[in-house]
Design a protein around this motif. Structure first.
Motif, PDB file in Angstrom:
ATOM      1  N   ILE A  23       0.847  -1.208   0.000  1.00  0.00           N
ATOM      2  CA  ILE A  23       0.000   0.000   0.000  1.00  0.00           C
ATOM      3  C   ILE A  23       0.875   1.248   0.000  1.00  0.00           C
ATOM      4  N   GLU A  24       1.868   1.237   0.850  1.00  0.00           N
ATOM      5  CA  GLU A  24       2.726   2.429   1.005  1.00  0.00           C
ATOM      6  C   GLU A  24       3.390   2.801  -0.303  1.00  0.00           C
ATOM      7  N   GLN A  25       3.902   1.810  -1.025  1.00  0.00           N
ATOM      8  CA  GLN A  25       4.600   2.046  -2.280  1.00  0.00           C
ATOM      9  C   GLN A  25       3.688   2.726  -3.296  1.00  0.00           C
ATOM     10  N   HIS A  26       2.446   2.253  -3.384  1.00  0.00           N
ATOM     11  CA  HIS A  26       1.537   2.810  -4.378  1.00  0.00           C
ATOM     12  C   HIS A  26       1.032   4.189  -3.983  1.00  0.00           C
ATOM     13  N   LEU A  27       0.891   4.429  -2.684  1.00  0.00           N
ATOM     14  CA  LEU A  27       0.492   5.762  -2.246  1.00  0.00           C
ATOM     15  C   LEU A  27       1.616   6.764  -2.455  1.00  0.00           C
ATOM     16  N   LYS A  28       2.880   6.305  -2.321  1.00  0.00           N
ATOM     17  CA  LYS A  28       4.031   7.185  -2.621  1.00  0.00           C
ATOM     18  C   LYS A  28       4.004   7.564  -4.096  1.00  0.00           C
ATOM     19  N   LEU A  46       3.030  11.629  -8.254  1.00  0.00           N
ATOM     20  CA  LEU A  46       2.293  12.031  -9.455  1.00  0.00           C
ATOM     21  C   LEU A  46       1.422  13.255  -9.174  1.00  0.00           C
ATOM     22  N   ALA A  47       0.743  13.245  -8.014  1.00  0.00           N
ATOM     23  CA  ALA A  47      -0.127  14.365  -7.657  1.00  0.00           C
ATOM     24  C   ALA A  47       0.696  15.631  -7.436  1.00  0.00           C
ATOM     25  N   SER A  48       1.828  15.494  -6.778  1.00  0.00           N
ATOM     26  CA  SER A  48       2.706  16.651  -6.530  1.00  0.00           C
ATOM     27  C   SER A  48       3.165  17.263  -7.846  1.00  0.00           C
ATOM     28  N   SER A  49       3.570  16.372  -8.756  1.00  0.00           N
ATOM     29  CA  SER A  49       4.090  16.833 -10.051  1.00  0.00           C
ATOM     30  C   SER A  49       3.027  17.639 -10.792  1.00  0.00           C
ATOM     31  N   THR A  50       1.786  17.119 -10.828  1.00  0.00           N
ATOM     32  CA  THR A  50       0.719  17.819 -11.570  1.00  0.00           C
ATOM     33  C   THR A  50       0.328  19.120 -10.878  1.00  0.00           C
ATOM     34  N   PRO A  97      -2.154   6.668   7.208  1.00  0.00           N
ATOM     35  CA  PRO A  97      -1.236   5.991   8.125  1.00  0.00           C
ATOM     36  C   PRO A  97       0.017   5.474   7.400  1.00  0.00           C
ATOM     37  N   PHE A  98       0.030   5.592   6.048  1.00  0.00           N
ATOM     38  CA  PHE A  98       1.132   5.025   5.258  1.00  0.00           C
ATOM     39  C   PHE A  98       2.074   6.107   4.719  1.00  0.00           C
ATOM     40  N   SER A 123       4.025  10.077   5.143  1.00  0.00           N
ATOM     41  CA  SER A 123       4.541  10.981   6.177  1.00  0.00           C
ATOM     42  C   SER A 123       4.824  12.355   5.573  1.00  0.00           C
ATOM     43  N   GLN A 124       5.030  13.338   6.441  1.00  0.00           N
ATOM     44  CA  GLN A 124       5.350  14.689   5.973  1.00  0.00           C
ATOM     45  C   GLN A 124       6.699  14.718   5.267  1.00  0.00           C
ATOM     46  N   ASP A 125       7.596  13.867   5.699  1.00  0.00           N
ATOM     47  CA  ASP A 125       8.905  13.806   5.026  1.00  0.00           C
ATOM     48  C   ASP A 125       8.734  13.387   3.581  1.00  0.00           C
ATOM     49  N   MET A 126       7.883  12.406   3.354  1.00  0.00           N
ATOM     50  CA  MET A 126       7.638  11.955   1.975  1.00  0.00           C
ATOM     51  C   MET A 126       7.036  13.093   1.156  1.00  0.00           C
ATOM     52  N   LEU A 127       6.122  13.856   1.779  1.00  0.00           N
ATOM     53  CA  LEU A 127       5.499  14.962   1.065  1.00  0.00           C
ATOM     54  C   LEU A 127       6.532  16.039   0.725  1.00  0.00           C
ATOM     55  N   GLU A 128       7.399  16.359   1.694  1.00  0.00           N
ATOM     56  CA  GLU A 128       8.359  17.429   1.472  1.00  0.00           C
ATOM     57  C   GLU A 128       9.391  17.048   0.422  1.00  0.00           C
ATOM     58  N   SER A 129       9.608  15.733   0.275  1.00  0.00           N
ATOM     59  CA  SER A 129      10.590  15.295  -0.727  1.00  0.00           C
ATOM     60  C   SER A 129      10.106  15.526  -2.153  1.00  0.00           C
ATOM     61  N   CYS A 130       8.818  15.665  -2.329  1.00  0.00           N
ATOM     62  CA  CYS A 130       8.290  15.844  -3.682  1.00  0.00           C
ATOM     63  C   CYS A 130       7.455  17.114  -3.839  1.00  0.00           C
ATOM     64  N   PHE A 131       7.147  17.807  -2.734  1.00  0.00           N
ATOM     65  CA  PHE A 131       6.353  19.033  -2.816  1.00  0.00           C
ATOM     66  C   PHE A 131       6.896  20.011  -1.774  1.00  0.00           C
TER      67      PHE A 131
END
Length: 1123
Positions: free
Chosen positions: A1046-1051, A1056-1060, A1091-1092, A1094-1102
């Motif tokens: 799940i985590e991999q696909h949500l990443k 993709l969402a960040s890019s668009t 739950p899958f 994190s903010q770190d993941m978000l900041e890495s792409c947005f």
């Protein structure tokens, strides 16, 4: 020689046999006269000519003449024989019984037996019973209209089958012809027996006149009163004629009337016979032959004596007696019933207070029961055949329930304290009766061997008794002793007996008393049945039901109504082995009547209870916060010294005003209701249960059943659901009403031993299911429908907005505003109230319906994905190429549709989460010790655990209202969508591309003017903030089903969402994307809800700076108001 006649044994056996034959004849009569039960061969059109021919030619029917009338029997001879055999055999039983009766009566006449009811009671009673039973059999036989057809058809079929008539047919045919006019033939038959019959009937002169007294004389003699002579209260109640004291009046009248009809010569010669006969004729109009077959005594007597010479005076006497009975008997019996009600009440109260008096005063109880039974049966048979009189109210008793109630209470008292009776009478028999009997025997001048053996055995049997036998609960059986006493009566009653009983009245007196005392030890139940059996009411169902209705209308009689269904337990005693077919019908009728009565009592009681509950609910409603606005407003006006309302305006009463009384004599409706409830509940004190055949009937269960049905209807009615206008009561209001009803219902326990907790649990548990036990809709169904159709449908169109900050839904200020305020149905308190009402089961049903709508949307989303599959695959592979993405985006269609459907899913899931939260709060308050372990189990399940085990734990947690990383119900719903047409790989591909579809469509939200973020809501105007919940939960469910990470696909989705969305930031035209900042916040919400991720993941792409600026922009437009 007299010992070999076996008179006692023959009388006993023939009486029992005669009762069976009589019941059988009555059953055949009823069967043939009822169109529903009538033998099919008698109603068959093909048999019509044969039946007419047989009736016309009977008994000399030419079976061999090949008459064309009998061809139908020839064709069905085997069926005719099979159908008619039981009837034919029954008529043969009559012949056999008649032969034995003739033989015995002739033997008794030859022996010149002595009959006196006060001395040889059992012998005389058996003799008179046999005469009456035989007469009743013949009269009932003569009333069977189809007897000739039944016998003739059988014999015809027999001759056609066997070539000869049945050997018994000539005698049977002759008997039918002889008894065409039964009374005339019977008087001829009984001519030789006149001396014995007259002597036996005249012996009633010692008993019947003093029993047949008006109520005034009973009252002046203080009959049945234990308090009339307090000093003699402990003295044993005994007399010279013990058994005569509780002998049925109806039985005696039957002996007198039928005895003098059969042997009427003494009526012209003996003044005592005339007086006794006229007294019986004046007592009533009808006598019972059997069941509901009655004898119109005046008509039959007049018709018979009209044909005799020298009986004109007797005919005049009959007419005078009939007029007297019509004018006076109704009132006389009415007064007797009135007296007996008071006498039985006094007797019952004394014996309940001092049950030890049952020993010495047992005779009083049996006398009371016998007198009461006689009056009830008189009323029943005369109500059914009421004469045309000026005072019909004499034949209507709306207080009969009280008399029946006291009879039942006295019976139950005797049964309850049977050991007291045994203990008292065992000592009486051993220490008094045995000695008195021994002295009596010693004083006899002569005692032959046979009589000596019997009397000695009596003394030895009684002397051997001891109280220890009662204490050890040994079984007593004195039937042999009583039969030996009957034998001794027979031996000593014949002419020239060595020990003539008429010369030794003391022996008869002692033995009659001993017989009563032995019955108190071993057969109290039999004696109770003999003196209080009302099973004849089974054959008067219309009268019985009418009596119940009359009593039910009287307020003072409501406490006695339970006597009617309890009386139905008597009906099992009236069957006979010779007529087993009747038992089935009696059982059905008994159950039908008892159930009808219990249903009526339960209906009345439940109506009163629920009326009180409704009033209490109204009073409770006045105390709810929603109704205190006017009071607060008035108080505020007084404080601000605003003008007082004008005189024309009515001041609203404050809650509690209804309890203020100026005069206690003024009764309110609630007072009346409580009084009626007290009366009705008192009736349930009669017995906790009773047995009807093989059925144990529990009256309170009928009340519980009624309350359950009515309460379910009331709860549904209180919901006030209107499907047309989509209106419904707020859950908190309904919960307050249910609590008020429950609190009022619990007060019922102070009136009656009733498990109200079980009732309420049962009703509320049914309300958590889609349908109740009656198949009706429940509040679970109503609220499910309303929240789906009323609230969520409006939320799907953005007329209602999900408000995370206030944990509720709120209305949008638009032209199409709904007719209700959403927050009044969806805030925390309302959803907690909903969870309290419909519980985990109801929320599961609600959840299933919500998930059905979600799966419908997912199916449509998959169709959109399939339509744009090629473009989505390319976009997934080229998301880092802006120009390529821009070209592909222009080719992509349906993006707005995808987001709208996902928003709907998000709204549904958000509402479901709020409902689950309410359930969790309720369960925490109800069962915190259960919730703790469940939370612990959910929180500490290791990540490497098998997914099936994890889902089962999550299912448990979800049922308790806890949130889980993966929604097990959603997983199950998504899994159920999988069909054989698509492979797992295809499903996985569709799931991945759906996330791509959503991600690349997000920028379009910025163009929507309704996509603006509102700080006071904590969400967007068009509910797109619910996309965060939808994306996270739907992705988790789909990839769990496909067993993917799940985590991999949500990443991947986040990337993709960040890019668009970053490409959206490069747009120069701010007008088109004026809600860009609001959409940026959506990305942050997705991560925050997941739950899958994190903010770190978000900041890495947005970039976080964009989010910060976005929050500043959306909050800048928010106007803060204070105060």
């Amino acid at each position: 020689m007299d010992y070999q006649q076996k008179l006692a044994e023959k009388l006993t056996i023939l009486n029992e046999r005669g009762n069976g034959v009589l019941i059988r004849m009555n059953y055949i009569k009823k069967t043939c006269s009822d169109p529903k039960l009538r033998p099919s061969l008698l109603t068959d059109k093909a048999m019509e000519s044969a039946v007419k021919y047989i009736n016309k030619k009977f008994p000399n029917i030419d079976f061999r003449g090949n008459s064309q009338h009998l061809t139908s029997i020839q064709r069905q001879k085997s069926e005719v024989m099979a159908a008619m055999t039981s009837y034919y055999d029954s008529f043969l039983d009559v012949i056999e019984f008649r032969d034995h009766v003739y033989e015995l009566l002739n033997t008794i006449d030859a022996c010149q037996c002595f009959f006196n009811i006060a001395i040889n009671f059992d012998f005389t009673k058996s003799y008179l019973d046999l005469i009456v039973t035989y007469t009743s059999v013949i009269i009932t036989l003569s009333r069977i209209d189809d007897k000739k057809a039944l016998v003739g058809m059988y014999n015809c079929a027999h001759e056609m089958t066997n070539g000869s008539s049945d050997p018994s047919y000539p005698r049977l045919g002759q008997m039918f012809v002889e008894y065409e006019h039964p009374w005339k033939k019977l008087t001829e038959e009984f001519g030789p027996h006149t001396r014995s019959v007259t002597a036996a009937v005249l012996s009633l002169n010692m008993v019947y006149p003093r029993r047949n007294l008006p109520a005034e004389q009973w009252r002046s003699a203080q009959l049945l009163s234990l308090l009339s002579a307090p000093a003699a209260m402990l003295d044993p109640a005994c007399c010279d004629t013990m058994a005569c004291e509780y002998l049925s009046m109806e039985v005696m009248e039957r002996w007198i009337i039928i005895g003098f009809l059969l042997c009427h010569s003494s009526l012209n010669t003996n003044q005592a016979s005339q007086e006794l006969w006229k007294m019986a004729l004046r007592s009533g109009l009808y006598l019972t032959l059997t069941r509901d077959e009655v004898l119109n005594i005046h008509k039959v007597s007049e018709d018979l004596f009209d044909g005799f010479k020298g009986y004109s005076k007797r005919v005049a006497d009959i007419k005078e007696c009939r007029e007297h009975a019509i004018v006076n008997s109704g009132a006389m019996h009415r007064e007797r019933r009135h007296f007996l009600r008071g006498a039985l009440k006094e007797l019952l109260k004394v014996l309940e207070d001092e049950p030890g008096l049952l020993g010495p005063k047992a005779l009083f109880v049996f006398m009371a029961l016998s007198f009461s039974r006689d009056e009830v049966l008189w009323l029943v048979r005369h109500s059914e055949n009421m004469p045309k009189i000026k005072t019909p109210e004499d034949y209507i008793d709306n207080q009969l329930a009280e008399l029946l109630f006291y009879m039942e209470k006295l019976k139950s008292l005797m049964t309850k304290y049977s050991q007291v009776l045994q203990r008292y009478h065992v000592q009486y028999l051993a220490q008094f009766d045995a000695m008195v009997l021994n002295d009596t025997i010693q004083n006899m001048y002569v005692c032959p061997e046979e009589e000596s053996i019997l009397t000695t055995s009596f003394v030895s049997t009684l002397s051997a008794l001891s109280v220890k036998q009662v204490e050890n609960k040994e079984e007593f059986d004195f039937r042999a002793l009583r039969l030996d006493w009957l034998r001794l009566q027979a031996y000593t009653s014949v002419n020239k007996a060595p020990l003539p009983i008429k010369d030794y009245p003391d022996l008869a007196k002692v033995m009659n008393m001993i017989q009563f005392h032995t019955r108190m030890v071993d057969s109290v139940d039999d004696l109770l049945q003999e003196t209080s059996d009302l099973s004849i009411l089974c054959f008067y169902p219309r009268v019985f039901e009418k009596m119940f209705c009359q009593s039910a209308e009287e307020l003072t009689m409501k406490r006695y109504l339970m006597a009617f269904p309890a009386t139905c337990s008597h009906f099992s005693h009236c069957g006979h082995p010779l007529c087993p077919e009747e038992t089935v019908a009696i059982e059905k009728r008994s159950l039908r009547l008892s159930v009808t009565f219990l249903e009526q009592i339960a209906k009345q009681t439940s109506s009163v209870v629920l009326e009180i509950c409704a009033e209490q609910c109204n009073l409770n409603d006045q105390l709810l916060p929603k109704n205190c606005g006017e009071t607060i407003s008035a108080a505020r006006n007084r404080k601000l010294k605003k003008p007082v309302p004008k005189k024309g305006e009515v001041q609203k009463e404050k809650p509690g005003a209804e309890s203020l009384r100026k005069d206690r004599a003024i009764t309110t409706n609630m007072d009346k209701m409580h009084l009626i409830l007290t009366e009705l509940c008192s009736s349930y004190s009669l017995c906790s249960d009773f047995i009807i055949f093989d059925h144990i009937v529990v009256p309170t269960e009928f009340l519980l059943s009624h309350l359950e049905t009515r309460l379910s209807e009331i709860i549904v009615r209180m919901a006030n659901y209107n499907q047309t206008t989509q209106e419904i009561a707020r859950p908190s209001d309904l919960l307050a009403g249910v609590r008020a009803y429950t609190a009022s219902l619990h007060t019922l326990s102070s009136y009656i031993n009733l498990d109200v907790t079980r009732l309420v649990k049962s009703v509320l548990l049914q309300q958590t299911q889609p349908l109740d036990s009656q198949g009706g809709q429940t509040i679970t169904t109503l609220y499910t429908n309303w929240y789906l159709e009323g609230l969520l449908r409006q939320a799907s169109s953005a007329f209602i907005v999900h408000c995370p900050t206030m944990h509720c839904f709120v209305n949008q200020t638009t032209e199409n505003e709904p007719g209700f305020r959403a927050e009044e149905y969806s805030d925390i308190s309302e959803l907690r109230a909903l969870a309290e009402l419909i519980g985990p089961y109801g929320l599961k049903f609600l959840s299933e319906n919500l998930l059905w709508h979600i799966t419908s949307q997912v199916s449509e989303l998959k169709k959109l994905v399939i339509e744009n599959m090629d473009i989505l695959v390319q976009m997934r592979n080229n998301f880092d190429k802006p120009e390529e993405m821009a070209n592909l985006k222009r080719r992509l269609s349906g993006g707005e549709n995808v987001l709208k459907r996902m928003t709907i899913i998000g709204v549904i899931l958000s509402f479901r989460a709020m409902a689950q939260e309410g359930l969790k709060d309720i369960l925490h308050s109800h069962c915190p010790y259960l919730m703790g372990p469940i939370e612990c189990l959910r929180d500490f399940i290791p990540p490497e655990t098998d997914i099936k085990v994890t889902l089962s734990v999550f299912e448990l947690a979800s049922a308790a209202g806890l949130t889980c990383d993966i929604d097990p119900a959603l997983v199950s719903a998504v899994a159920s969508m999988h069909t054989d047409n698509t492979s797992v790989d295809e499903e996985y591909k569709l799931s991945c591309l759906l996330l791509v579809y959503i991600a690349v469509s997000l920028p379009t939200l910025a163009m929507n003017p309704n996509s603006s973020y509102r700080r006071e809501y904590g969400g967007h105007n068009n509910n797109i903030h619910c996309l965060a919940t939808a994306i996270n939960q739907l992705a988790a469910a789909m990839f769990t089903v496909q067993n993917k990470n799940i985590e991999q696909h949500l990443k991947e989705f986040l990337l993709l969402a960040s890019s668009t969305l970053l490409q959206l930031g490069q747009d120069v035209e701010r007008v088109e994307s004026k809600n860009r900042d609001s959409v940026y916040l959506l990305l942050h919400m997705i991560v925050e809800k997941s739950p899958f991720l994190s903010q770190d993941m978000l900041e890495s792409c947005f970039p976080y700076a964009l989010l910060r600026n976005a929050y500043r922009e959306v909050f800048r437009t928010f106007v803060i108001t204070l105060g």
